[in-house]
Motif scaffolding. Sequence first.
Motif, PDB file in Angstrom:
ATOM      1  N   PRO A  18       0.836  -1.210   0.000  1.00 50.07           N
ATOM      2  CA  PRO A  18       0.000   0.000   0.000  1.00 50.07           C
ATOM      3  C   PRO A  18       0.873   1.264   0.000  1.00 50.07           C
ATOM      4  O   PRO A  18       1.014   1.940   1.011  1.00 50.07           O
ATOM      5  N   PRO A  56      -1.895   6.944   4.068  1.00 41.01           N
ATOM      6  CA  PRO A  56      -3.304   6.579   4.308  1.00 41.01           C
ATOM      7  C   PRO A  56      -3.617   5.171   3.790  1.00 41.01           C
ATOM      8  O   PRO A  56      -4.363   4.430   4.432  1.00 41.01           O
ATOM      9  N   GLU A  57      -2.994   4.765   2.648  1.00 43.15           N
ATOM     10  CA  GLU A  57      -3.240   3.405   2.118  1.00 43.15           C
ATOM     11  C   GLU A  57      -2.723   2.352   3.097  1.00 43.15           C
ATOM     12  O   GLU A  57      -3.360   1.324   3.318  1.00 43.15           O
ATOM     13  N   GLU A 105      -5.082   1.842   5.789  1.00 42.58           N
ATOM     14  CA  GLU A 105      -6.290   1.085   5.405  1.00 42.58           C
ATOM     15  C   GLU A 105      -6.041  -0.400   5.596  1.00 42.58           C
ATOM     16  O   GLU A 105      -6.935  -1.145   5.977  1.00 42.58           O
ATOM     17  N   ARG A 110      -4.978  -1.554  10.556  1.00 44.20           N
ATOM     18  CA  ARG A 110      -5.831  -0.691  11.388  1.00 44.20           C
ATOM     19  C   ARG A 110      -5.175  -0.536  12.755  1.00 44.20           C
ATOM     20  O   ARG A 110      -5.151  -1.478  13.542  1.00 44.20           O
ATOM     21  N   ASP A 134      -6.249  -5.938   7.626  1.00 45.07           N
ATOM     22  CA  ASP A 134      -7.420  -6.116   6.762  1.00 45.07           C
ATOM     23  C   ASP A 134      -6.946  -6.865   5.510  1.00 45.07           C
ATOM     24  O   ASP A 134      -6.314  -6.271   4.629  1.00 45.07           O
ATOM     25  N   ALA A 157      -8.129  -5.518   2.081  1.00 43.82           N
ATOM     26  CA  ALA A 157      -7.394  -4.309   1.682  1.00 43.82           C
ATOM     27  C   ALA A 157      -5.973  -4.682   1.260  1.00 43.82           C
ATOM     28  O   ALA A 157      -5.460  -4.183   0.252  1.00 43.82           O
TER      29      ALA A 157
END
Length: 413
Positions: free
Chosen positions: A13, A356-357, A360, A363, A386, A389
């Motif tokens: 991410p 921010p990715e 995601e 968490r 997650d 994600a």
Amino acid sequence: MRIESAETVVTSPGRNFVTLRVVTADGLTGLGDATLNGRELAVASYLRDHVAPLLTGRDARNIEDTWQYLYRGAYWRRGPVTMAAIAAVDTALWDIKAKAAGMPLYQLLGGASRRGALAYGHASGRDVPELLDSVRAHLADGYRAIRVQTGIPGLDSVYGVAASAAGSGERYDYEPARRTAGGPVLPVEETWDTRAYLRHVPSVFEAVREEFGPELPLLHDGHHRMTPIQAAKLGKSLEPYDLFWLEDATPGEDQAALRLIRQHTTTPLAIGEVFNSVHDYTTLLAERLIDYVRSAVTHTGGVTAMKKLLDLAAVYGVRSGMHGPTDISPVGMAAQLHLDLAVHNFGIQEYMRHSPESLEVFRTSWTFDEGLLHPSDAPGLGVDLDLDAAGRFPYEPAYLPVNRLADGTVHDW
Ligand code: GCO
Ligand code: MG
């Protein structure tokens, strides 16, 4: 408490992360970070091909025994790949133990010794005005200790300087590993000149002190580029600016080099982000050649090994300053925050914000208030993965830069 599965999750991410996800027969899940920047798949294979088959069926409660089994039992010892893999297992088992106890991990490590962990962020600028803006942005974001890095006149791109020194609220964190979707990828090459660096850095700290006064803790990373005598000279020339620390002044594997630096300067010294074992520190600690231990839980064999290392450091009055760039995943960071809260000889925690990715996929529940990080009181590490994600961000090859001198000689990056 039998281990049912140990799955290695590789996700990207915004940058690559390797995470071990251990599940027990009674349904508890533990996470461990195994990210080794630029060499991620080596650790993923070590975990998948050599470690996961040994974990299935083991008792998840026996953390020390599992650590020794993976370390001594492999015959081949130490090294960043092995120690990152052992770290992931160890951290995941601590996560499970703390969840089983219904407690945040720091409670199992002795409980809180402080309200929170003082964090430092990375201010940088291509020149001094841009750097001063970046320091302001970090202060506005709540940082109460700041690392200072700048461009050097005559050099195109320098370690530690973010592509854009954005204002508050925008992303300004430095990410040295370059990704190229679709590969094959070669490392970016940078050009380095230590004499130009040594001439420039004192004037940068003079400008920062003039603007922000004497209180603010300021840090600097030499990133392994100096000879011992050059490092001694820099430490001396920075004494008027009262640094919190000078980091990685010389390449870390030469422990004796620190003797020479120490004889010449009272600037505090930090080293160890590329170390992976307590044995890398024996001379440094016993001879009191450093002030801060820079190892990360992720690269040093996990919570078990890091706690032992910090306890040994405490005997010599040396404090923690654990490595916390964005290549330490949120799982690795959370493990460090629990140690930061618990150990008596805490010094400071490096904290770069994840994208921010990344947040995601991972968490987190830690908080950052008034310059202090707190891991939260969620049971375990306080981080969830997650998987959906994670699956949306497939691995992308990436390398750290390579450094050369003007004549083409490869230099430490
Ligand atoms: C630091 C480090 C990082 C490293 C990076 C390499 O002090 O945070 O020096 O910036 O370069 O972690 O993967
Ligand atoms: Mg560093």
